[in-house]
Design an enzyme around this catalytic site. Structure first.
Site, PDB file in Angstrom:
ATOM      1  N   HIS A   1      27.910 155.483   4.050  1.00 29.67           N
ATOM      2  CA  HIS A   1      28.130 154.907   5.375  1.00 29.67           C
ATOM      3  C   HIS A   1      29.583 155.054   5.796  1.00 29.67           C
ATOM      4  O   HIS A   1      30.457 155.347   4.981  1.00 29.67           O
ATOM      5  CB  HIS A   1      27.719 153.425   5.424  1.00 29.67           C
ATOM      6  CG  HIS A   1      28.516 152.505   4.542  1.00 29.67           C
ATOM      7  ND1 HIS A   1      28.110 152.127   3.284  1.00 29.67           N
ATOM      8  CD2 HIS A   1      29.697 151.878   4.736  1.00 29.67           C
ATOM      9  CE1 HIS A   1      28.990 151.299   2.752  1.00 29.67           C
ATOM     10  NE2 HIS A   1      29.978 151.129   3.612  1.00 29.67           N
TER      11      HIS A   1
ATOM     12  N   GLU B   1      35.265 153.627  -0.254  1.00 33.73           N
ATOM     13  CA  GLU B   1      34.361 152.756  -1.013  1.00 33.73           C
ATOM     14  C   GLU B   1      33.401 153.648  -1.790  1.00 33.73           C
ATOM     15  O   GLU B   1      32.845 154.598  -1.227  1.00 33.73           O
ATOM     16  CB  GLU B   1      33.587 151.847  -0.042  1.00 33.73           C
ATOM     17  CG  GLU B   1      32.585 150.926  -0.724  1.00 33.73           C
ATOM     18  CD  GLU B   1      31.758 150.107   0.278  1.00 33.73           C
ATOM     19  OE1 GLU B   1      32.093 150.092   1.476  1.00 33.73           O
ATOM     20  OE2 GLU B   1      30.762 149.515  -0.154  1.00 33.73           O
TER      21      GLU B   1
ATOM     22  N   GLN C   1      28.239 151.402   9.579  1.00 32.37           N
ATOM     23  CA  GLN C   1      28.277 149.994   9.180  1.00 32.37           C
ATOM     24  C   GLN C   1      29.289 149.269  10.063  1.00 32.37           C
ATOM     25  O   GLN C   1      30.495 149.504   9.959  1.00 32.37           O
ATOM     26  CB  GLN C   1      28.705 149.888   7.706  1.00 32.37           C
ATOM     27  CG  GLN C   1      28.782 148.464   7.184  1.00 32.37           C
ATOM     28  CD  GLN C   1      29.471 148.412   5.829  1.00 32.37           C
ATOM     29  OE1 GLN C   1      30.595 148.894   5.688  1.00 32.37           O
ATOM     30  NE2 GLN C   1      28.815 147.843   4.839  1.00 32.37           N
TER      31      GLN C   1
ATOM     32  N   HIS D   1      36.630 152.247   6.810  1.00 34.40           N
ATOM     33  CA  HIS D   1      36.520 152.937   5.519  1.00 34.40           C
ATOM     34  C   HIS D   1      35.378 153.956   5.541  1.00 34.40           C
ATOM     35  O   HIS D   1      34.502 153.915   6.402  1.00 34.40           O
ATOM     36  CB  HIS D   1      36.312 151.941   4.369  1.00 34.40           C
ATOM     37  CG  HIS D   1      35.000 151.197   4.405  1.00 34.40           C
ATOM     38  ND1 HIS D   1      34.842 149.958   4.995  1.00 34.40           N
ATOM     39  CD2 HIS D   1      33.767 151.521   3.932  1.00 34.40           C
ATOM     40  CE1 HIS D   1      33.585 149.558   4.853  1.00 34.40           C
ATOM     41  NE2 HIS D   1      32.913 150.491   4.214  1.00 34.40           N
TER      42      HIS D   1
ATOM     43  N   GLU E   1      27.900 142.254   8.162  1.00 32.68           N
ATOM     44  CA  GLU E   1      27.713 143.679   8.401  1.00 32.68           C
ATOM     45  C   GLU E   1      26.386 143.941   9.087  1.00 32.68           C
ATOM     46  O   GLU E   1      25.425 143.184   8.932  1.00 32.68           O
ATOM     47  CB  GLU E   1      27.783 144.471   7.091  1.00 32.68           C
ATOM     48  CG  GLU E   1      26.653 144.139   6.121  1.00 32.68           C
ATOM     49  CD  GLU E   1      26.516 145.168   5.005  1.00 32.68           C
ATOM     50  OE1 GLU E   1      27.441 145.311   4.219  1.00 32.68           O
ATOM     51  OE2 GLU E   1      25.438 145.802   4.938  1.00 32.68           O
TER      52      GLU E   1
HETATM   53  C1  MC0 Z   1      44.982 148.261   5.110  1.00 31.63           C
HETATM   54  N1  MC0 Z   1      45.569 149.456   5.195  1.00 31.63           N
HETATM   55  C2  MC0 Z   1      44.651 150.382   5.486  1.00 31.63           C
HETATM   56  C3  MC0 Z   1      43.430 149.687   5.578  1.00 31.63           C
HETATM   57  N2  MC0 Z   1      43.663 148.372   5.332  1.00 31.63           N
HETATM   58  N3  MC0 Z   1      44.734 151.719   5.660  1.00 31.63           N
HETATM   59  C4  MC0 Z   1      43.587 152.377   5.963  1.00 31.63           C
HETATM   60  N4  MC0 Z   1      42.382 151.774   6.084  1.00 31.63           N
HETATM   61  C5  MC0 Z   1      42.260 150.436   5.893  1.00 31.63           C
HETATM   62  N5  MC0 Z   1      41.074 149.862   6.002  1.00 31.63           N
HETATM   63  C6  MC0 Z   1      46.989 149.753   5.001  1.00 31.63           C
HETATM   64  C7  MC0 Z   1      47.869 148.890   5.881  1.00 31.63           C
HETATM   65  O1  MC0 Z   1      48.014 149.466   7.161  1.00 31.63           O
HETATM   66  C8  MC0 Z   1      49.144 148.875   5.104  1.00 31.63           C
HETATM   67  O2  MC0 Z   1      49.856 150.073   5.300  1.00 31.63           O
HETATM   68  C9  MC0 Z   1      48.676 148.859   3.661  1.00 31.63           C
HETATM   69  O3  MC0 Z   1      47.352 149.406   3.675  1.00 31.63           O
HETATM   70  C10 MC0 Z   1      48.602 147.443   3.092  1.00 31.63           C
HETATM   71  O4  MC0 Z   1      47.825 146.706   3.971  1.00 31.63           O
HETATM   72  P1  MC0 Z   1      47.956 145.146   4.244  1.00 31.63           P
HETATM   73  O5  MC0 Z   1      47.583 144.866   5.630  1.00 31.63           O
HETATM   74  O6  MC0 Z   1      49.234 144.632   3.694  1.00 31.63           O
HETATM   75  O7  MC0 Z   1      46.755 144.565   3.475  1.00 31.63           O
HETATM   76  P2  MC0 Z   1      46.525 144.271   1.978  1.00 31.63           P
HETATM   77  O8  MC0 Z   1      47.400 145.110   1.094  1.00 31.63           O
HETATM   78  O9  MC0 Z   1      46.524 142.810   1.814  1.00 31.63           O
HETATM   79  O10 MC0 Z   1      45.029 144.809   1.846  1.00 31.63           O
HETATM   80  C11 MC0 Z   1      44.659 146.122   2.132  1.00 31.63           C
HETATM   81  C12 MC0 Z   1      43.500 146.472   1.203  1.00 31.63           C
HETATM   82  C13 MC0 Z   1      42.416 145.373   1.405  1.00 31.63           C
HETATM   83  C14 MC0 Z   1      42.982 147.850   1.605  1.00 31.63           C
HETATM   84  C15 MC0 Z   1      43.989 146.503  -0.228  1.00 31.63           C
HETATM   85  O11 MC0 Z   1      41.980 145.339   2.756  1.00 31.63           O
HETATM   86  C16 MC0 Z   1      41.240 145.527   0.502  1.00 31.63           C
HETATM   87  O12 MC0 Z   1      41.239 145.071  -0.664  1.00 31.63           O
HETATM   88  N6  MC0 Z   1      40.136 146.149   0.973  1.00 31.63           N
HETATM   89  C17 MC0 Z   1      38.947 146.336   0.172  1.00 31.63           C
HETATM   90  C18 MC0 Z   1      37.903 145.302   0.513  1.00 31.63           C
HETATM   91  C19 MC0 Z   1      37.451 145.396   1.945  1.00 31.63           C
HETATM   92  O13 MC0 Z   1      38.009 146.086   2.786  1.00 31.63           O
HETATM   93  N7  MC0 Z   1      36.357 144.652   2.252  1.00 31.63           N
HETATM   94  C20 MC0 Z   1      35.773 144.642   3.603  1.00 31.63           C
HETATM   95  C21 MC0 Z   1      34.643 145.606   3.703  1.00 31.63           C
HETATM   96  P3  MC0 Z   1      51.423 150.081   5.620  1.00 31.63           P
HETATM   97  O14 MC0 Z   1      51.740 151.528   5.779  1.00 31.63           O
HETATM   98  O15 MC0 Z   1      51.564 149.249   6.844  1.00 31.63           O
HETATM   99  O16 MC0 Z   1      52.042 149.468   4.377  1.00 31.63           O
HETATM  100  S1  MC0 Z   1      33.290 144.993   2.787  1.00 31.63           S
HETATM  101  C22 MC0 Z   1      32.085 146.149   2.774  1.00 31.63           C
HETATM  102  O17 MC0 Z   1      32.255 147.211   3.289  1.00 31.63           O
HETATM  103  C23 MC0 Z   1      30.810 145.775   2.132  1.00 31.63           C
HETATM  104  C24 MC0 Z   1      30.251 144.470   2.420  1.00 31.63           C
HETATM  105  C25 MC0 Z   1      29.851 146.860   1.721  1.00 31.63           C
HETATM  106  O18 MC0 Z   1      30.003 148.016   2.138  1.00 31.63           O
HETATM  107  O19 MC0 Z   1      28.907 146.544   0.991  1.00 31.63           O
END
Ligand code: MC0
Length: 134
Positions: free
Chosen positions: A8, A129, A55, A79, A44
């Site tokens: 997705h 992912e 998604q 993502h 979602e």
């Molecule tokens: C953050 N950044 C991204 C981003 N989110 N870049 C691309 N795509 C994204 N989605 C970038 C920011 O712009 C920043 O860059 C750097 O990463 C750090 O971001 P932050 O705002 O300080 O945020 P953090 O570090 O607290 O968290 C970012 C991180 C987090 C990706 C680690 O969102 C995470 O753990 N995501 C994984 C879980 C998730 O997204 N769950 C929701 C979907 P700069 O250059 O400004 O430093 S759940 C889902 O999809 C499920 C239910 C499923 O499929 O089953």
């Protein structure tokens, strides 16, 4: 390491109902599945498109990953999720290659799938992912 297909594409939205209404109005498509995934802080909605899915993701709280994303970047591509056959093997391979993992171990995502995220700083600013379907 084998990427089976694009499971997705995740798109962050402020309002799930409004986004679904627009998908219906513009593309005449409807969600096949809706779910609140508390552990990820999202609601979602999955829309089937060909062999893959869009998604739509709306945050449950402002300090959730999608809530923070929306605040910083606004609505848009959040993502890309690749289907893998063996998520542990995929994570082991990425670890060997020095890739920055967000999840060292798989966790349970939507539809009971085993999922793990790879940090966007690892590859072209794209949050990835991995999904092993149940
Ligand atoms: C953050 N950044 C991204 C981003 N989110 N870049 C691309 N795509 C994204 N989605 C970038 C920011 O712009 C920043 O860059 C750097 O990463 C750090 O971001 P932050 O705002 O300080 O945020 P953090 O570090 O607290 O968290 C970012 C991180 C987090 C990706 C680690 O969102 C995470 O753990 N995501 C994984 C879980 C998730 O997204 N769950 C929701 C979907 P700069 O250059 O400004 O430093 S759940 C889902 O999809 C499920 C239910 C499923 O499929 O089953």
């Amino acid at each position: 390491m084998l990427l089976i297909n694009i499971d997705h594409v995740g798109i962050a939205v402020h309002d799930l109902e409004a986004a679904l209404a627009e998908y219906d109005r513009q593309y005449r498509v409807h969600p096949m599945h809706r779910e609140v995934v508390e552990s990820q802080g999202v609601e979602e909605a999955m829309i089937a498109v060909g062999g893959s899915h869009i998604q739509l993701l709306a945050p449950l709280a402002e300090d959730s990953p999608v809530g923070k994303f929306l605040e910083k970047r606004g609505e848009g591509l959040h993502h890309i999720a690749y289907a893998v056959a063996d998520i542990e093997a995929a994570l082991a391979h990425l670890r060997t290659e020095g890739v920055r993992l967000i999840d060292e171990e798989p966790r349970i995502g939507g539809g009971g799938a085993r999922i793990a995220f790879v940090h966007p700083k690892s590859l072209a600013g794209t949050l990835i992912e991995l999904v092993e379907s149940p």
